[in-house]
Design a protein around this motif. Structure first.
Motif, short mmCIF file in Angstrom:
data_model
loop_
_atom_site.label_atom_id
_atom_site.label_comp_id
_atom_site.label_asym_id
_atom_site.label_seq_id
_atom_site.Cartn_x
_atom_site.Cartn_y
_atom_site.Cartn_z
N CYS A 142 -13.83 -6.41 -5.89
CA CYS A 142 -12.45 -5.93 -5.87
C CYS A 142 -11.79 -6.56 -4.93
O CYS A 142 -12.22 -7.03 -4.08
N THR A 143 -10.23 -6.56 -5.11
CA THR A 143 -9.37 -7.17 -4.07
C THR A 143 -9.45 -6.13 -2.86
O THR A 143 -9.49 -4.93 -3.03
N VAL A 144 -9.13 -6.95 -1.62
CA VAL A 144 -8.98 -6.09 -0.49
C VAL A 144 -7.71 -4.95 -0.55
O VAL A 144 -7.90 -4.03 -0.17
N MET A 145 -6.61 -5.38 -1.23
CA MET A 145 -5.59 -4.56 -1.31
C MET A 145 -5.96 -3.27 -2.40
O MET A 145 -5.54 -2.04 -2.18
N TYR A 146 -6.78 -3.37 -3.25
CA TYR A 146 -7.29 -2.20 -4.18
C TYR A 146 -8.12 -1.32 -3.44
O TYR A 146 -8.06 -0.09 -3.42
N LYS A 147 -9.10 -2.13 -2.59
CA LYS A 147 -10.04 -1.39 -1.77
C LYS A 147 -9.27 -0.26 -0.78
O LYS A 147 -9.94 0.63 -0.60
N LEU A 148 -8.20 -0.96 -0.34
CA LEU A 148 -7.39 -0.23 0.75
C LEU A 148 -6.96 1.06 -0.04
O LEU A 148 -6.96 2.36 0.74
N VAL A 149 -6.21 0.95 -0.92
CA VAL A 149 -5.42 2.10 -1.64
C VAL A 149 -6.40 2.87 -2.18
O VAL A 149 -6.16 4.07 -1.75
N ALA A 150 -7.57 2.60 -2.67
CA ALA A 150 -8.40 3.44 -3.18
C ALA A 150 -9.02 4.34 -2.14
O ALA A 150 -9.45 5.42 -2.10
N GLN A 151 -9.55 3.56 -0.59
CA GLN A 151 -10.23 4.22 0.40
C GLN A 151 -9.22 5.28 0.97
O GLN A 151 -9.68 6.51 1.54
N ILE A 152 -7.83 4.76 0.96
CA ILE A 152 -6.93 5.72 1.51
C ILE A 152 -6.85 7.14 0.70
O ILE A 152 -6.67 8.11 1.44
N ILE A 153 -6.87 6.94 -0.32
CA ILE A 153 -6.79 8.05 -1.34
C ILE A 153 -8.00 8.91 -1.05
O ILE A 153 -7.89 10.16 -0.87
N ALA A 154 -9.25 8.24 -0.94
CA ALA A 154 -10.64 8.88 -0.68
C ALA A 154 -10.55 9.70 0.41
O ALA A 154 -11.00 10.71 0.59
N ASN A 155 -10.08 9.07 1.26
CA ASN A 155 -10.09 9.71 2.89
C ASN A 155 -9.14 11.01 2.81
O ASN A 155 -9.41 11.89 3.50
N ARG A 156 -8.06 10.92 2.14
CA ARG A 156 -7.30 12.17 1.95
C ARG A 156 -7.91 13.44 1.32
O ARG A 156 -8.07 14.47 1.64
N MET A 157 -8.83 13.00 0.35
CA MET A 157 -9.77 14.12 -0.45
C MET A 157 -10.82 14.70 0.49
O MET A 157 -11.11 15.71 0.52
N CYS B 220 0.86 -0.97 0.08
CA CYS B 220 0.02 0.04 -0.10
C CYS B 220 0.81 1.28 0.10
O CYS B 220 0.65 2.18 -0.63
N LEU B 221 1.89 1.22 0.95
CA LEU B 221 2.56 2.53 0.90
C LEU B 221 3.43 2.66 -0.36
O LEU B 221 3.81 3.83 -0.63
N GLY B 222 3.84 1.69 -0.99
CA GLY B 222 4.79 1.55 -2.04
C GLY B 222 3.80 2.11 -3.27
O GLY B 222 4.52 3.07 -4.03
N VAL B 223 2.74 1.86 -3.28
CA VAL B 223 1.66 2.09 -4.37
C VAL B 223 1.52 3.88 -4.16
O VAL B 223 1.71 4.64 -4.97
N LEU B 224 1.28 4.14 -2.94
CA LEU B 224 0.85 5.52 -2.47
C LEU B 224 2.04 6.65 -2.45
O LEU B 224 1.88 7.59 -2.72
#
Length: 127
Positions: free
Chosen positions: A112-127, A73-77
């Motif tokens: 969706c995979t949990v990993m994808y949901k994690l990354v997407a939700q973390i970005i959404a929370n930032r917004m 997650c942190l690698g992608v983000l």
């Protein structure tokens, strides 16, 4: 004919730019705390994605898989690493009624995979 509101009136009173403080927060590196918070808030028994792992697996076995999940997650983000296979999604039609006879009798859901949901939700929370 219905009249549409003047967009400039609707937007009056809303700042047109982000403050430097908010901008700094949005651009700051993502942290472990954010990943853990999102994972904790996800429904544990929602339908799993193509990999077959429900959120409960990651929540229950965090002590085993947490380091790898954080690294991904942190690698992608933070580092722009590729999302790769975590971006795989299955679209499934769920019947809304017994004995459906046409497409309108189905509700589409995306698995969706949990990993994808994690990354997407973390970005959404930032917004």
């Amino acid at each position: 004919m219905r009249r549409v509101a003047n967009p400039s009136k609707v937007l009056e009173g809303i700042e047109r730019s982000l403050s430097s403080e908010i901008n700094k927060g949005i651009q700051s590196p993502f942290r472990e705390k954010e990943v853990r918070m999102v994972l904790k808030g996800m429904g544990p028994t929602k339908a799993p994605g193509p990999d077959g792992f429900p959120t409960l697996f990651f929540q229950k076995y965090w002590h085993i898989v947490g380091k790898e999940v954080l690294g991904y997650c942190l690698g992608v983000l933070n580092e722009g690493k590729e999302v790769d296979l975590a971006n795989t999604t299955n679209i499934v039609l769920i019947p809304k009624v017994q004995k459906p006879t046409s497409l309108v009798n189905f509700r589409p859901i995306s698995l969706c995979t949990v990993m994808y949901k994690l990354v997407a939700q973390i970005i959404a929370n930032r917004m």
